[in-house]
Design an enzyme around this catalytic site. Structure first.
Site, mmCIF file in Angstrom:
data_model
loop_
_atom_site.group_PDB
_atom_site.id
_atom_site.type_symbol
_atom_site.label_atom_id
_atom_site.label_comp_id
_atom_site.label_asym_id
_atom_site.label_seq_id
_atom_site.Cartn_x
_atom_site.Cartn_y
_atom_site.Cartn_z
ATOM 1 N N SER A 375 43.007 38.882 42.285
ATOM 2 C CA SER A 375 42.800 38.228 43.572
ATOM 3 C C SER A 375 41.373 37.709 43.579
ATOM 4 O O SER A 375 40.431 38.496 43.561
ATOM 5 C CB SER A 375 43.027 39.209 44.726
ATOM 6 O OG SER A 375 42.708 38.600 45.950
ATOM 7 N N ARG A 376 41.218 36.398 43.598
ATOM 8 C CA ARG A 376 39.876 35.832 43.432
ATOM 9 C C ARG A 376 39.054 35.882 44.714
ATOM 10 O O ARG A 376 37.833 35.768 44.664
ATOM 11 C CB ARG A 376 39.979 34.384 42.940
ATOM 12 C CG ARG A 376 40.647 34.279 41.578
ATOM 13 C CD ARG A 376 40.562 32.886 40.983
ATOM 14 N NE ARG A 376 41.289 32.849 39.723
ATOM 15 C CZ ARG A 376 42.550 32.510 39.602
ATOM 16 N NH1 ARG A 376 43.237 32.163 40.678
ATOM 17 N NH2 ARG A 376 43.157 32.501 38.439
ATOM 18 N N VAL A 377 39.675 36.011 45.855
ATOM 19 C CA VAL A 377 38.908 36.086 47.100
ATOM 20 C C VAL A 377 39.228 37.339 47.881
ATOM 21 O O VAL A 377 38.551 37.651 48.855
ATOM 22 C CB VAL A 377 39.163 34.856 47.990
ATOM 23 C CG1 VAL A 377 38.755 33.588 47.289
ATOM 24 C CG2 VAL A 377 40.611 34.787 48.412
#
Length: 520
Positions: A375-377
């Site tokens: 999950s990049r954010v």
């Protein structure tokens, strides 16, 4: 339930055309597509598309009307001809017949009155419960919010699944891809995320693209059974529907979500799935003689999906702080994520939840691969208490996976390594979860805190889930205030952690009575 939906038959042209004609009568044409009554003629028609000539100034996605009363969308604009995808059957379209512009773009009914309904891609009800009562008519396609209109994704979207909330958290306004092979739990994962929104004031849209009618019926029944249909809209485009309806369905779902986002609310859209949507777009493009590229997909397939998913956002305070979260689903073949559509959508999204067929066959649910999921954010949007617990959990799992490889070859391990293996096995077991049973944030934090701090070290791996259930019941009855504080925004402060440790010690003491010491 309506017969057409139940049997999965083709969309009835007359119903669709009458529905759309009513929409056109109550809408004002866009002034930018003058002159309105530009006319042309049909060159050829077949397989759900028509090629027309003479529509000199027609706009992309503009609705055109055929002489016999049929309607279509201007889809492929070429010099001297226009490719039109039909919004109904071909019986009202004939070669040589006249076709004229309408100046309208397609709009669908939106509003709170749509919640709890099953509709098709143009907003027609399919559930036999009468007409939809809209609060607004929104364009199916519109530009995504600009950079200035957005704010960072920093609020969590609770999914109710420990493994996701702990390792790949999803934020409100994020685009998190669910990817994996066929029949290993992608739809179940997305539906569980919808179930977890009960009481969270998040409006949900489930968009079934090219799914069988029987599968959609099961989804609707499950949502009804768990009380989730009342805050969910189901948009259906069956395999037998016209290609145009299958193509438009995800855009219509996004437009419904934007209604709630624009009014300061939160919405969640599940696209099930974009692989079938890409196949539909390829089919339409091939029929209209558009150039193809890799894997026979047209060159603009990336743009088709990026302009769809870019509409998901968290809006700025000036725009009301609403959010639209997207959970697109993509199917892989034999776990190959380097195929054209998976790589495209992975690059568009803010992370992916990768499901592993091997883990599924080992009866692990959800069958998420922690190594390929990211999950990049979501880390900035993770609940505070979960963030405090999950950091230690990631380390434990990483150490366990590394040590487990050595043990497979019969290597001898010392006491500390054995402790890592013991704890890792139990952590992995407790990350499993039955389908359609989302957990509250407090219960998730309690369970994970207990395992990373060694309270499950003496519990057999096979009994870990059973003891977890006993712990949750016991904590709800004896210390509900602790469970409630774990699910709050304050996180694990010193006082909460002390109370939690005391409660866990009490649980273990009452579960395993102290041995009786014989008198000397």
């Amino acid at each position: 339930m309506h017969d057409r939906f139940e049997l999965g038959e083709l969309t009835e042209s007359a119903e669709t055309f009458d529905f759309l004609r009513g929409l056109l009568a109550g809408d004002t044409p866009l002034p930018t597509v003058e002159p309105l009554f530009d006319t042309g003629s049909v060159v050829r028609v077949g397989d759900g598309v028509a090629v027309v000539s003479g529509l000199r100034d027609v706009g992309s996605q503009e609705i055109v009307e055929f002489e016999g009363g049929g309607l279509g969308l201007a889809f492929s604009l070429k010099e001297g001809s226009v490719g039109v995808v039909l919004l109904g059957g071909e019986s009202r379209v004939r070669e040589g017949g006249e076709v004229r512009r309408t100046g309208h773009l397609l709009r669908i009914p939106a509003g709170e009155g749509v919640l709890g309904r099953v509709v098709d891609a143009v907003g027609q009800p399919l559930d036999g419960r009468g007409p939809v009562v809209p609060a607004a008519w929104l364009p199916v396609e519109r530009p995504a919010p600009g950079v200035i209109d957005r704010r960072p994704v920093d609020r969590p979207l609770h999914t109710g699944m420990k493994v996701i909330d702990a390792l790949v958290p999803v934020g409100r306004g994020q685009r998190e891809l669910i990817i994996g092979d066929r029949k290993i739990g992608k739809t179940t994962l997305a539906l569980d995320a919808i179930l977890a929104q009960k009481g969270a004031n998040v409006s949900c849209i489930y968009c079934a693209i090219g799914q069988k009618a029987s599968a959609v019926r099961q989804v609707v029944s499950m949502l009804e059974e768990h009380g989730a249909l009342e805050y969910t809209v189901v948009i259906v485009a069956l395999p037998g529907d016209m290609p145009a309806l299958r193509y438009l369905a995800p855009y219509a779902a996004t437009a419904l979500g934007e209604y709630f986002m624009d009014r300061g609310g939160d919405a969640l859209v599940v696209y099930d799935d974009l692989t079938k949507h890409a196949v539909t777009y390829r089919e339409m493009s091939a029929l209209l003689d558009r150039p193809v590229g890799r894997e026979a997909y047209p060159g603009d397939i990336f743009y088709v999906h990026s302009r769809l998913l870019e509409r998901s956002a968290r809006l700025s305070e000036e725009r009301g702080s609403g959010s639209l979260t997207a959970l697109p689903i993509v199917e892989t073949l034999a776990g190959d994520i380097s195929a054209f559509i998976p790589t495209n959508v992975i690059s568009i999204c803010d992370g992916q939840i990768m499901l592993d067929a091997s883990a599924f066959n080992e009866n692990r649910r959800p069958a998420m691969d922690p190594g390929l999921s990211v999950s990049r954010v979501g880390g900035t949007a993770q609940a505070r208490a979960m963030k405090q617990v999950a950091g230690r959990l990631r380390i434990d799992l990483a150490q366990y996976n590394e040590m487990a490889r050595f043990v497979k070859f019969g290597a001898e391990v010392d006491e500390s390594t054995q402790l890592q293996l013991t704890r890792g096995e139990r952590a992995r077991a407790l990350l499993g979860q039955d389908q359609h049973s989302p957990m509250g944030l407090g219960a998730e934090v309690l369970s994970l805190y207990a395992v990373v701090n060694g309270y499950f070290d003496e519990v057999a791996v096979e009994a870990a889930c059973e003891v977890e259930a006993q712990l949750l019941v016991w904590m709800s009855g004896r210390h509900p205030e602790v469970l409630s504080s774990l699910g709050g925004d304050a996180g694990l402060d010193d006082a909460t952690e002390a109370a939690l440790r005391t409660a866990l010690d009490e649980f273990l003491a009452q579960r395993t009575p102290a041995p009786v010491v014989a008198e000397a």
